[in-house]
Design an enzyme around this catalytic site. Structure first.
Site, PDB file in Angstrom:
ATOM      1  N   ASP A 120      36.221 -11.124  -4.658  1.00 28.46           N
ATOM      2  CA  ASP A 120      35.226 -11.328  -3.592  1.00 28.46           C
ATOM      3  C   ASP A 120      33.818 -11.417  -4.180  1.00 28.46           C
ATOM      4  OD1 ASP A 120      34.313 -11.682  -1.035  1.00 28.46           O
ATOM      5  OD2 ASP A 120      34.388  -9.571  -0.486  1.00 28.46           O
ATOM      6  N   ARG A 157      28.023 -14.836  -2.306  1.00 29.06           N
ATOM      7  CA  ARG A 157      26.787 -14.054  -2.461  1.00 29.06           C
ATOM      8  C   ARG A 157      26.203 -14.210  -3.865  1.00 29.06           C
ATOM      9  NH1 ARG A 157      29.229  -8.726  -0.840  1.00 29.06           N
ATOM     10  NH2 ARG A 157      31.116  -9.999  -0.995  1.00 29.06           N
ATOM     11  N   TRP A 158      27.085 -14.335  -4.854  1.00 30.17           N
ATOM     12  CA  TRP A 158      26.626 -14.560  -6.235  1.00 30.17           C
ATOM     13  C   TRP A 158      25.807 -15.855  -6.291  1.00 30.17           C
ATOM     14  CZ3 TRP A 158      27.220 -18.499  -9.759  1.00 30.17           C
ATOM     15  CH2 TRP A 158      26.977 -18.201 -11.104  1.00 30.17           C
ATOM     16  N   ARG A 164      27.156 -22.341  -2.181  1.00 32.45           N
ATOM     17  CA  ARG A 164      28.307 -21.432  -2.290  1.00 32.45           C
ATOM     18  C   ARG A 164      29.391 -21.979  -3.229  1.00 32.45           C
ATOM     19  NH1 ARG A 164      29.187 -17.466   1.255  1.00 32.45           N
ATOM     20  NH2 ARG A 164      31.420 -17.837   1.183  1.00 32.45           N
ATOM     21  N   HIS A 173      32.094 -20.487  -6.286  1.00 28.01           N
ATOM     22  CA  HIS A 173      33.549 -20.645  -6.436  1.00 28.01           C
ATOM     23  C   HIS A 173      33.890 -21.242  -7.803  1.00 28.01           C
ATOM     24  CE1 HIS A 173      34.061 -19.287  -2.433  1.00 28.01           C
ATOM     25  NE2 HIS A 173      33.619 -20.380  -1.839  1.00 28.01           N
ATOM     26  N   SER A 178      42.649 -16.668   1.560  1.00 25.27           N
ATOM     27  CA  SER A 178      43.354 -15.943   2.615  1.00 25.27           C
ATOM     28  C   SER A 178      43.639 -16.874   3.786  1.00 25.27           C
ATOM     29  CB  SER A 178      42.516 -14.752   3.092  1.00 25.27           C
ATOM     30  OG  SER A 178      41.428 -15.209   3.864  1.00 25.27           O
ATOM     31  N   TRP A 188      40.832 -19.984   5.555  1.00 23.97           N
ATOM     32  CA  TRP A 188      41.196 -21.317   6.015  1.00 23.97           C
ATOM     33  C   TRP A 188      40.303 -21.780   7.164  1.00 23.97           C
ATOM     34  CZ3 TRP A 188      43.674 -24.947   3.787  1.00 23.97           C
ATOM     35  CH2 TRP A 188      44.359 -25.930   4.494  1.00 23.97           C
ATOM     36  N   LEU A 242      53.373 -13.138 -18.886  1.00 23.06           N
ATOM     37  CA  LEU A 242      52.656 -12.726 -17.672  1.00 23.06           C
ATOM     38  C   LEU A 242      53.172 -13.489 -16.448  1.00 23.06           C
ATOM     39  CD1 LEU A 242      50.114 -11.299 -16.313  1.00 23.06           C
ATOM     40  CD2 LEU A 242      48.920 -13.462 -16.738  1.00 23.06           C
ATOM     41  N   ARG A 296      39.025  -4.632  -6.000  1.00 17.15           N
ATOM     42  CA  ARG A 296      38.267  -5.546  -5.145  1.00 17.15           C
ATOM     43  C   ARG A 296      36.831  -5.603  -5.654  1.00 17.15           C
ATOM     44  NH1 ARG A 296      38.246  -6.805   1.192  1.00 17.15           N
ATOM     45  NH2 ARG A 296      36.617  -8.380   1.124  1.00 17.15           N
ATOM     46  N   SER A 335      41.608  -6.140   3.588  1.00 13.83           N
ATOM     47  CA  SER A 335      41.534  -7.487   4.176  1.00 13.83           C
ATOM     48  C   SER A 335      42.870  -8.233   4.239  1.00 13.83           C
ATOM     49  CB  SER A 335      40.505  -8.331   3.418  1.00 13.83           C
ATOM     50  OG  SER A 335      39.226  -7.771   3.532  1.00 13.83           O
ATOM     51  N   GLU A 388      46.908   2.310  -6.136  1.00 12.26           N
ATOM     52  CA  GLU A 388      45.581   2.898  -6.349  1.00 12.26           C
ATOM     53  C   GLU A 388      44.526   1.824  -6.099  1.00 12.26           C
ATOM     54  OE1 GLU A 388      45.003   6.085  -7.074  1.00 12.26           O
ATOM     55  OE2 GLU A 388      47.154   6.511  -7.097  1.00 12.26           O
TER      56      GLU A 388
HETATM   57  C1  FPP Z   1      35.691 -14.891  -2.143  1.00 17.37           C
HETATM   58  O1  FPP Z   1      34.309 -15.116  -2.224  1.00 17.37           O
HETATM   59  C2  FPP Z   1      36.399 -15.903  -2.879  1.00 17.37           C
HETATM   60  C3  FPP Z   1      37.136 -16.928  -2.345  1.00 17.37           C
HETATM   61  C4  FPP Z   1      37.317 -17.133  -0.904  1.00 17.37           C
HETATM   62  C5  FPP Z   1      37.762 -17.944  -3.178  1.00 17.37           C
HETATM   63  C6  FPP Z   1      38.335 -17.441  -4.459  1.00 17.37           C
HETATM   64  C7  FPP Z   1      38.546 -18.577  -5.345  1.00 17.37           C
HETATM   65  C8  FPP Z   1      38.279 -18.601  -6.655  1.00 17.37           C
HETATM   66  C9  FPP Z   1      37.797 -17.440  -7.417  1.00 17.37           C
HETATM   67  C10 FPP Z   1      38.465 -19.841  -7.424  1.00 17.37           C
HETATM   68  C11 FPP Z   1      39.872 -20.221  -7.720  1.00 17.37           C
HETATM   69  C12 FPP Z   1      40.670 -19.172  -8.392  1.00 17.37           C
HETATM   70  C13 FPP Z   1      41.937 -19.326  -8.806  1.00 17.37           C
HETATM   71  C14 FPP Z   1      42.719 -18.186  -9.324  1.00 17.37           C
HETATM   72  C15 FPP Z   1      42.638 -20.604  -8.791  1.00 17.37           C
HETATM   73  P1  FPP Z   1      33.490 -15.317  -0.891  1.00 17.37           P
HETATM   74  O2  FPP Z   1      33.241 -16.773  -0.719  1.00 17.37           O
HETATM   75  O3  FPP Z   1      34.188 -14.635   0.254  1.00 17.37           O
HETATM   76  O4  FPP Z   1      32.172 -14.582  -1.277  1.00 17.37           O
HETATM   77  P2  FPP Z   1      31.160 -13.872  -0.271  1.00 17.37           P
HETATM   78  O5  FPP Z   1      31.897 -12.682   0.297  1.00 17.37           O
HETATM   79  O6  FPP Z   1      30.068 -13.474  -1.188  1.00 17.37           O
HETATM   80  O7  FPP Z   1      30.769 -14.881   0.747  1.00 17.37           O
END
Ligand code: FPP
Length: 246
Positions: free
Chosen positions: A21, A25-26, A34, A38, A67, A71, A133, A190, A198, A209
């Protein structure tokens, strides 16, 4: 740290699950769109997979990439994530094959464009014989949805007379989950500062844990991954049983 090394004389976890997560925000903190978050998050996932399967020799890693709720984000962001996932899996496949990674997906992939479904199925088939793995990526995944799906399958077996409802137990029920052969995670991490699960792996997290960090996913390094593991090694895991009194 290799699996043969032990911190605090405690074993390393066998299965680590991660809620990645904080990408959005990053990016926002850097005045970036945004999707840049990603993209950086995908680079971080790539590093962590390499570290987990290589130096750490971790048997199972599960990553929550999309998640069932994600979507419903704006179409442009969902489209970008789908494209990123497709490129990610296609680009990493050669490395997965070479480094003995077994690639799996949990979640309902039937909603994805046919091209992404093909990429996923090809990657699963190409790595099916690998013994290193086991990397499960959760895509359009929801824990409640997984439990309902399992209930429907169990119900169909009961109707067909192949399951006796009086004898339904946890082992039988678990066999209807997406990946029944993967052991429950011992540790879930997380990133991004929120302290909740979530709708992730609801059945499987019963005794897991929990480790929460403020670090946004694109900044989550292998070093911090090791910190989470060291923290796990300090936990007393009792599974509802008291320590033996002598
Ligand atoms: C949550 O950040 C992240 C996601 C919804 C997407 C996760 C996807 C990746 C890390 C890229 C693909 C990875 C793989 C393993 C193929 P957010 O957008 O909810 O962040 P925020 O809470 O700061 O808005």
């Amino acid at each position: 740290m290799s699996r043969s090394e032990r911190r605090n004389d405690q074993p390393l976890p066998c299965h680590v699950a991660v809620i990645m997560d904080g990408n959005g925000r990053w990016a926002e903190a850097r005045q970036l769109p945004r999707i840049a978050g990603h993209r950086s998050g995908a680079k971080r996932a790539e590093e962590l997979i390499r570290f987990a399967g290589g130096e750490l020799n971790l048997p199972y890693l599960t990553l929550f990439a999309l998640s069932a709720e994600n979507w419903r984000r704006p179409k442009s962001e969902v489209d970008f994530l789908i494209q990123l996932l497709d490129q990610f899996i296609a680009a990493k496949l050669e490395e997965f094959v070479a480094s003995n990674v077994k690639f799996l997906v949990i979640g309902d992939i039937s909603v994805f464009p046919a091209s992404l479904q093909r990429t996923i199925e090809y990657a699963i088939a190409s790595t099916a014989g690998n013994s290193g793995l086991v990397l499960s990526v959760a895509l359009n995944y929801g824990g409640r949805q997984e439990i309902i799906r399992a209930c429907c399958k169990v119900n169909a077996e009961i109707t067909a007379g192949t399951i006796d409802p009086e004898r339904l137990d946890m082992t039988t029920f678990r066999s209807y989950l997406y990946a029944p052969h993967i052991p429950d995670p011992e540790l879930i991490i997380r990133t991004g500062g929120e302290q909740r699960v979530s709708n992730f792996l609801l059945w499987q997290l019963a005794y897991t844990e929990l480790y929460f960090t403020e670090t946004m996913w694109p900044d989550f390094t292998a070093k911090e991954f090791l910190q989470a593991i060291s923290d796990f090694q300090t936990r007393q895991r009792r599974f509802g049983v008291t320590e033996e009194k002598t």
